[in-house]
Design a protein around this motif. Structure first.
Motif, short mmCIF file in Angstrom:
data_model
loop_
_atom_site.label_atom_id
_atom_site.label_comp_id
_atom_site.label_asym_id
_atom_site.label_seq_id
_atom_site.Cartn_x
_atom_site.Cartn_y
_atom_site.Cartn_z
N ASN A 1 0.83 -1.20 0.00
CA ASN A 1 0.00 0.00 0.00
C ASN A 1 0.87 1.26 0.00
O ASN A 1 0.66 2.20 -0.77
CB ASN A 1 -0.88 -0.02 1.26
N ASP A 2 1.86 1.28 0.88
CA ASP A 2 2.73 2.46 0.98
C ASP A 2 3.49 2.72 -0.32
O ASP A 2 3.63 3.86 -0.75
CB ASP A 2 3.71 2.30 2.14
N THR A 3 3.97 1.65 -0.94
CA THR A 3 4.70 1.83 -2.19
C THR A 3 3.79 2.44 -3.25
O THR A 3 4.16 3.39 -3.93
CB THR A 3 5.28 0.48 -2.68
N VAL A 4 2.57 1.93 -3.34
CA VAL A 4 1.64 2.46 -4.35
C VAL A 4 1.29 3.92 -4.02
O VAL A 4 1.29 4.79 -4.90
CB VAL A 4 0.37 1.58 -4.45
N LEU A 5 1.03 4.20 -2.76
CA LEU A 5 0.64 5.57 -2.40
C LEU A 5 1.76 6.60 -2.57
O LEU A 5 1.51 7.79 -2.67
CB LEU A 5 0.13 5.61 -0.94
N SER A 6 3.00 6.12 -2.62
CA SER A 6 4.12 7.07 -2.70
C SER A 6 4.21 7.77 -4.05
O SER A 6 4.88 8.80 -4.19
CB SER A 6 5.44 6.33 -2.44
N THR B 1 5.10 5.32 4.45
CA THR B 1 4.45 6.63 4.53
C THR B 1 4.18 6.97 5.99
O THR B 1 4.14 6.10 6.85
CB THR B 1 3.10 6.67 3.77
N LEU B 2 3.99 8.26 6.23
CA LEU B 2 3.79 8.75 7.60
C LEU B 2 2.32 8.80 7.97
O LEU B 2 1.97 9.38 8.98
CB LEU B 2 4.41 10.14 7.74
N GLY B 3 1.46 8.20 7.16
CA GLY B 3 0.02 8.24 7.44
C GLY B 3 -0.63 9.32 6.61
O GLY B 3 0.01 10.32 6.26
N ARG B 4 -1.92 9.12 6.30
CA ARG B 4 -2.64 10.08 5.46
C ARG B 4 -2.55 11.49 6.05
O ARG B 4 -2.66 11.68 7.25
CB ARG B 4 -4.10 9.67 5.29
N GLY B 5 -2.33 12.44 5.17
CA GLY B 5 -2.18 13.82 5.63
C GLY B 5 -0.81 14.10 6.21
O GLY B 5 -0.55 15.16 6.78
N ASP C 1 10.79 3.44 10.97
CA ASP C 1 10.68 2.02 11.28
C ASP C 1 9.81 1.37 10.20
O ASP C 1 9.46 2.02 9.21
CB ASP C 1 10.10 1.80 12.69
N ASP C 2 9.45 0.11 10.38
CA ASP C 2 8.68 -0.54 9.31
C ASP C 2 7.20 -0.66 9.65
O ASP C 2 6.53 -1.57 9.17
CB ASP C 2 9.30 -1.88 8.93
N SER C 3 6.66 0.26 10.44
CA SER C 3 5.20 0.24 10.62
C SER C 3 4.57 0.95 9.43
O SER C 3 4.21 2.13 9.50
CB SER C 3 4.75 0.83 11.95
N PHE C 4 4.45 0.21 8.36
CA PHE C 4 3.92 0.72 7.11
C PHE C 4 2.54 1.35 7.33
O PHE C 4 1.80 0.90 8.20
CB PHE C 4 3.83 -0.41 6.07
N THR C 5 2.23 2.36 6.58
CA THR C 5 1.01 3.20 6.61
C THR C 5 0.97 4.19 7.78
O THR C 5 0.15 5.09 7.79
CB THR C 5 -0.33 2.40 6.64
N ALA C 6 1.84 4.02 8.75
CA ALA C 6 1.92 4.99 9.85
C ALA C 6 3.32 4.89 10.44
O ALA C 6 3.51 4.66 11.62
CB ALA C 6 0.86 4.72 10.90
N GLN D 1 9.40 15.53 -1.36
CA GLN D 1 8.05 14.99 -1.24
C GLN D 1 7.63 14.94 0.23
O GLN D 1 8.40 14.51 1.08
CB GLN D 1 7.95 13.56 -1.78
N GLY D 2 6.42 15.35 0.50
CA GLY D 2 5.85 15.11 1.82
C GLY D 2 5.40 13.66 1.90
O GLY D 2 5.44 12.92 0.89
N PHE D 3 5.01 13.21 3.11
CA PHE D 3 4.29 11.95 3.27
C PHE D 3 5.13 10.70 3.15
O PHE D 3 4.92 9.73 3.85
CB PHE D 3 3.14 11.92 2.24
N ILE D 4 6.15 10.69 2.28
CA ILE D 4 6.87 9.44 2.02
C ILE D 4 8.24 9.41 2.69
O ILE D 4 8.86 10.43 2.94
CB ILE D 4 6.99 9.13 0.51
N ALA D 5 8.67 8.20 2.98
CA ALA D 5 9.95 7.99 3.66
C ALA D 5 10.38 6.57 3.33
O ALA D 5 9.78 5.93 2.46
CB ALA D 5 9.76 8.17 5.16
N SER D 6 11.41 6.07 4.00
CA SER D 6 11.76 4.66 3.78
C SER D 6 12.41 4.06 5.02
O SER D 6 12.87 4.78 5.90
CB SER D 6 12.66 4.49 2.55
#
Ligand code: ASP
Ligand code: MG
Length: 445
Positions: free
Chosen positions: A117-122, A200-204, A155-160, A187-192
């Protein structure tokens, strides 16, 4: 140096991307670092794509991808020329074909995990910033596009995902080198993760990216550019004469954000707090308006904002066995924990406990378990009205004013004093908006 974050509507089309660049370029001597969201609605579309490919519905997903492609290409073509256009289209194509390969792989695997999900949203932020950077070049701005995934580690808590502060600080300062006269774009929102998986750091979460980068670079100020003028005294859809709050403290802003006021992401303030970096919320559509300044602290007491939330369920348990006994609260909360239901407000008396929950999915099971402890009541259709301001309880006239404004409204539950900046009231949903209007009229006439 300063950090400027632009939300999705601030980069929703060529015209707004230009408005964004004009705002940032106007402060170019302050060494601006621009953090951008995806073009408006793109993250929602990507969310749909992630789900569709996970269900193996590749062709439906492909249609949405094509629409995203079309929107970005059209935007680029509308204001780029020559070499800049050619390079931008090549960069967009590279990102879009990576997206296509990933979609294909996920569709074959029928995979829809938080990780995929995070990869697609990035891709939303990756695409919007490509155009922004090329448009900056076209306008003669010395701009450097940096991939946030190379500098913000989580960390690896994907989506948040949770940022790894020290590593991020090191990488941001090494890679982002703000200089007066130049602009960095990220870019905002994305990280690794440290292993390189996209998170991603969560929606918004772009707001949060901005303060993370701002803290790492010890920014003078972080500006959050959005589509409303700052943080308002109330929701303007409910209260017509709601107005912009000029100045508020970190704690007040954080309290409002936690409560769900959508202007800033709840985690935004935290990185700014330790360093005392001011956060300024401004409107890209009306840049001349002052907006809201969020600062470490402000003197004085008083109400700043009135927020509200509907869809609240109130659960109460009473039992005379609670009198003089201990361990009841633990047993009650264990039941909420068992059903993974977060409790928001709590009120207790000697023999009863009332709580509010906003996710009532498990309320029947919760009530069944609670009935082993005492008599249980469940009331739906409640709303919370939340008044935020410093040291409200110290103003001895405050409560009297609140309750006289609410005359005729059956206030079901009150929570004051858990934090010194919040009074929450539970009222029937159909009285909630009216209550907010009456309170607003009393305190912000
Ligand atoms: N684009 C992301 C979202 O829509 C992050 C953001 O805009 O802050 O959630
Ligand atoms: Mg936002």
């Amino acid at each position: 140096m300063i950090v400027l974050k632009f939300g999705g509507t601030s980069v929703q089309n060529a015209e707004m991307m230009d408005a964004t660049l004009t705002i940032a370029a106007g402060q170019i001597q302050r060494a601006p670092v621009v953090v951008s969201s995806a073009m408006s609605k793109v993250t929602d579309q990507l969310q749909e794509i992630a789900q569709l490919v996970g269900e193996g519905k590749e062709s439906e997903a492909e249609r949405i991808r094509a629409a995203i492609q079309e929107r970005h290409m059209t935007c680029a073509k509308s204001f780029l020329t020559g070499e800049n256009l050619a390079r931008c289209l090549a960069d967009l194509t590279a990102v879009l074909s990576e997206m296509q390969s990933i979609m294909k792989a996920l569709a074959m695997l029928k995979e829809w995990s938080k990780r995929s999900n995070d990869t697609v949203l990035s891709f939303g932020e990756r695409l919007s910033t490509v155009i922004l950077a090329h448009r900056a070049h076209e306008r003669g701005i010395d701009a450097d596009l940096i991939d946030s995934r190379d500098v913000i580690k989580t960390d690896d808590s994907f989506t948040a995902a949770v940022p790894l502060e020290d590593l991020t600080q090191k990488l941001v300062t090494a890679r982002v080198r703000p200089r007066p006269g130049t602009m960095a774009i990220l870019q905002g929102f994305i990280a690794s993760t440290t292993g390189g998986a996209t998170t991603t750091l969560g929606r918004g979460g772009s707001d949060y990216s901005a303060t993370i980068i701002g803290a790492a670079l010890r920014a003078e100020e972080v500006q959050i550019w959005t589509d409303v003028t700052g943080i308002m005294t109330s929701d303007p859809r409910i209260v017509k004469n709601a107005r912009t709050i000029e100045k508020m403290s970190y704690r007040e802003a954080a309290e409002l954000a936690y409560f769900g006021a959508k202007v800033i992401h709840p985690s935004t303030i935290q990185p700014a707090v330790n360093l005392g970096i001011p956060v300024w919320v401004k409107n890209t559509f009306k840049p001349a308006e002052e907006g809201t300044r969020i600062v470490p602290s402000i003197p004085g007491i008083g109400l700043k904002a009135i927020a509200c939330k509907k869809g609240i369920t109130l659960v109460s348990v009473s039992s005379s066995r609670m009198l003089l006994a201990y361990g009841f609260l633990r047993r009650i909360f264990e039941i909420f924990e068992k059903y993974q239901t977060a409790v928001d407000l709590i009120a207790t008396s000697e023999v009863s406990v009332s709580v509010t929950i906003d996710n009532a999915a498990a309320v029947e099971s919760i009530a069944r378990d609670l009935s082993e402890i005492g008599t249980v009541g469940v009331e739906n259709d409640k709303g919370i009205v939340c008044l935020v301001g410093q040291d409200l309880w110290k103003d001895t006239a405050f409560l009297a004013r609140v309750f006289s404004s609410l005359k005729g409204t059956p206030v079901r539950m009150i929570s004051l004093g858990a934090s010194d900046i919040n009074l929450s009231l539970v009222v029937p949903t159909d009285k909630m908006e009216e209550s907010v209007r009456n309170l607003h009229q009393e305190f912000f006439p």
